[in-house]
Design a protein around this motif. Structure first.
Motif, PDB file in Angstrom:
ATOM      1  N   PHE A 197     -35.269  27.501  -2.992  1.00  0.00           N
ATOM      2  CA  PHE A 197     -34.479  29.000  -2.989  1.00  0.00           C
ATOM      3  C   PHE A 197     -33.990  28.210  -1.166  1.00  0.00           C
ATOM      4  N   TRP A 198     -34.488  27.758  -0.198  1.00  0.00           N
ATOM      5  CA  TRP A 198     -33.672  27.768   1.061  1.00  0.00           C
ATOM      6  C   TRP A 198     -32.061  27.125   1.024  1.00  0.00           C
ATOM      7  N   LYS A 199     -31.540  26.361   0.076  1.00  0.00           N
ATOM      8  CA  LYS A 199     -30.454  26.245  -0.191  1.00  0.00           C
ATOM      9  C   LYS A 199     -29.426  27.263  -0.311  1.00  0.00           C
ATOM     10  N   SER A 200     -30.299  28.350  -0.864  1.00  0.00           N
ATOM     11  CA  SER A 200     -29.650  29.937  -0.067  1.00  0.00           C
ATOM     12  C   SER A 200     -28.553  29.635   1.456  1.00  0.00           C
ATOM     13  N   ALA A 201     -29.359  28.979   2.111  1.00  0.00           N
ATOM     14  CA  ALA A 201     -29.347  29.046   3.833  1.00  0.00           C
ATOM     15  C   ALA A 201     -27.905  28.466   3.950  1.00  0.00           C
ATOM     16  N   ILE A 202     -27.661  27.646   2.928  1.00  0.00           N
ATOM     17  CA  ILE A 202     -26.505  26.431   3.564  1.00  0.00           C
ATOM     18  C   ILE A 202     -25.099  27.645   3.492  1.00  0.00           C
ATOM     19  N   GLY A 203     -24.633  28.503   2.621  1.00  0.00           N
ATOM     20  CA  GLY A 203     -23.895  29.325   2.231  1.00  0.00           C
ATOM     21  C   GLY A 203     -23.244  29.844   3.740  1.00  0.00           C
ATOM     22  N   ARG A 204     -24.425  30.212   4.789  1.00  0.00           N
ATOM     23  CA  ARG A 204     -24.770  31.491   5.546  1.00  0.00           C
ATOM     24  C   ARG A 204     -24.929  30.892   6.409  1.00  0.00           C
ATOM     25  N   ARG A 231     -40.617  33.655  -1.766  1.00  0.00           N
ATOM     26  CA  ARG A 231     -39.838  32.461  -2.984  1.00  0.00           C
ATOM     27  C   ARG A 231     -39.090  32.839  -2.316  1.00  0.00           C
ATOM     28  N   SER A 232     -38.663  33.653  -1.465  1.00  0.00           N
ATOM     29  CA  SER A 232     -37.189  34.266  -1.242  1.00  0.00           C
ATOM     30  C   SER A 232     -36.435  33.580   0.557  1.00  0.00           C
ATOM     31  N   ALA A 233     -35.665  33.874   0.909  1.00  0.00           N
ATOM     32  CA  ALA A 233     -35.086  32.939   2.278  1.00  0.00           C
ATOM     33  C   ALA A 233     -34.321  34.676   2.709  1.00  0.00           C
ATOM     34  N   TYR A 234     -34.722  35.147   3.709  1.00  0.00           N
ATOM     35  CA  TYR A 234     -34.169  36.108   4.206  1.00  0.00           C
ATOM     36  C   TYR A 234     -33.016  36.026   5.752  1.00  0.00           C
ATOM     37  N   LEU A 235     -32.515  36.654   6.462  1.00  0.00           N
ATOM     38  CA  LEU A 235     -31.500  37.590   7.668  1.00  0.00           C
ATOM     39  C   LEU A 235     -31.978  37.801   8.324  1.00  0.00           C
ATOM     40  N   LEU A 236     -32.951  37.678   9.592  1.00  0.00           N
ATOM     41  CA  LEU A 236     -33.325  38.331  10.282  1.00  0.00           C
ATOM     42  C   LEU A 236     -33.003  39.095  11.422  1.00  0.00           C
ATOM     43  N   ASP A 237     -32.736  39.644  11.710  1.00  0.00           N
ATOM     44  CA  ASP A 237     -31.918  40.375  12.494  1.00  0.00           C
ATOM     45  C   ASP A 237     -32.807  41.348  13.947  1.00  0.00           C
ATOM     46  N   THR A 296     -33.097  42.348  17.078  1.00  0.00           N
ATOM     47  CA  THR A 296     -32.777  43.517  17.824  1.00  0.00           C
ATOM     48  C   THR A 296     -33.815  44.540  16.897  1.00  0.00           C
ATOM     49  N   SER A 297     -32.597  44.495  16.418  1.00  0.00           N
ATOM     50  CA  SER A 297     -33.886  45.689  15.383  1.00  0.00           C
ATOM     51  C   SER A 297     -35.509  45.187  14.201  1.00  0.00           C
ATOM     52  N   PHE A 298     -34.952  43.845  14.015  1.00  0.00           N
ATOM     53  CA  PHE A 298     -36.406  43.464  13.560  1.00  0.00           C
ATOM     54  C   PHE A 298     -36.393  43.769  12.207  1.00  0.00           C
ATOM     55  N   THR A 299     -35.329  43.747  11.662  1.00  0.00           N
ATOM     56  CA  THR A 299     -34.798  44.221   9.813  1.00  0.00           C
ATOM     57  C   THR A 299     -34.372  43.024   9.052  1.00  0.00           C
ATOM     58  N   HIS A 300     -34.804  42.930   7.972  1.00  0.00           N
ATOM     59  CA  HIS A 300     -34.509  41.632   7.131  1.00  0.00           C
ATOM     60  C   HIS A 300     -33.820  42.345   5.991  1.00  0.00           C
ATOM     61  N   GLU A 301     -32.536  41.074   5.954  1.00  0.00           N
ATOM     62  CA  GLU A 301     -31.745  41.315   4.207  1.00  0.00           C
ATOM     63  C   GLU A 301     -32.416  39.852   3.743  1.00  0.00           C
ATOM     64  N   ALA A 302     -33.078  39.898   2.250  1.00  0.00           N
ATOM     65  CA  ALA A 302     -32.759  38.927   1.001  1.00  0.00           C
ATOM     66  C   ALA A 302     -31.520  38.144   1.212  1.00  0.00           C
ATOM     67  N   LEU A 303     -31.734  36.898   0.776  1.00  0.00           N
ATOM     68  CA  LEU A 303     -30.747  35.616   0.884  1.00  0.00           C
ATOM     69  C   LEU A 303     -30.433  35.600  -0.603  1.00  0.00           C
ATOM     70  N   LEU A 304     -29.915  35.667  -1.387  1.00  0.00           N
ATOM     71  CA  LEU A 304     -29.570  35.705  -2.647  1.00  0.00           C
ATOM     72  C   LEU A 304     -28.882  34.103  -3.101  1.00  0.00           C
TER      73      LEU A 304
END
Length: 252
Positions: A14-21, A236-242, A244-252
């Motif tokens: 699942f780490w490969k989802s980071a490549i595009g981001r 089992r997912s990658a996340y994008l963490l902000d 400043t706001s300490f919020t996250h979103e899943a990278l699919l």
């Protein structure tokens, strides 16, 4: 800041989802546990090794952005001294030990126990005040704490402190280390990490897999466990963490 967080790998891709981001973030942080796949996921140790080879290439391509943490499943391959402490370590591969140990040793300078970014502490399993007090660590700053944690693998005493496991994980210690702490020691306990009497420190970690079986008997990932101060993202997912706001979103 935007940080891509990659929780426990265990041979998964699942780490490969980071490549595009990669261009959308300031940092990429792997939370450790690259090896010792779960049998129920059908990933072989050989596949996990191949997967890690790809991760190493990814790191070399983006070295300026990537942070690699060590987890409890990596340390038996990373240190023979630690392995002597953890002889019965769950899922450790005797057959593949020399290969994995060689890969880690050849890239030893890439790995660390802890990382700090924008006032947020990243470790494999989370850090509790109870454990820090048990090993007599009283940091004056978050940077001081990170330095202290990253120095632990360099001595036998430090490795023993990393191998502290509480009863929640079948151990005998009063508190689990930052590579062994259980969810019940952090998220489900009123424990906040404070540095030198300052405000509570925000933390991001993995270590406790969040999955369940649905009504059809299929294994599915559960949402991450979060509080205003903690994010346990091992599902089992990658996340994008902000940060400043300490919020996250899943990278699919």
């Amino acid at each position: 800041m935007k940080i891509i967080v990659l929780p426990d790998i265990h041979g998964r891709d699942f780490w490969k989802s980071a490549i595009g981001r990669i261009d959308d973030c300031d940092r990429v942080v792997f939370l450790g546990d690259y090896f010792d796949p779960y049998g129920f996921e059908g990933i072989s140790v050989s596949s996990a090794v191949d997967n890690f080879t790809e991760i190493l290439q990814f790191i070399k391509d983006y070295r300026h952005k990537v942070v690699m943490l060590l987890g409890n499943h990596d340390l038996p391959y990373f240190s023979e001294d630690y392995r002597s402490l953890a002889r019965g370590h769950c899922r450790w591969s005797r057959e593949w030990h020399s290969v994995i140990a060689g890969m880690l040793d050849a890239n030893r300078e890439m790995f660390r126990i802890a990382h700090e970014e924008d006032g947020i502490l990243f470790t494999h399993a989370g850090c509790s005040m109870r454990w820090l007090k048990s090993i007599d660590v009283e940091p004056s700053s978050l940077g001081d704490l990170v330095s202290s944690l990253n120095a632990l693998p360099s001595t036998h005493k430090g490795l023993r402190q990393l191998f502290m496991v509480s009863h929640h994980r079948g151990g005998w210690d009063d508190a689990g280390s930052c590579v062994w702490a259980d969810v019940n020691e952090l998220v489900h306990a009123p424990v906040d990490l404070h540095i030198a009497g300052g405000p509570a420190v925000r933390q991001v970690f993995g270590h406790t897999l969040q999955v369940a079986y649905d009504k059809k008997g299929n294994l599915v990932s559960c949402p991450p466990i979060t509080t205003p101060l903690l994010k346990m993202l091992d599902n089992r997912s990658a996340y994008l963490l902000d940060t400043t706001s300490f919020t996250h979103e899943a990278l699919l």
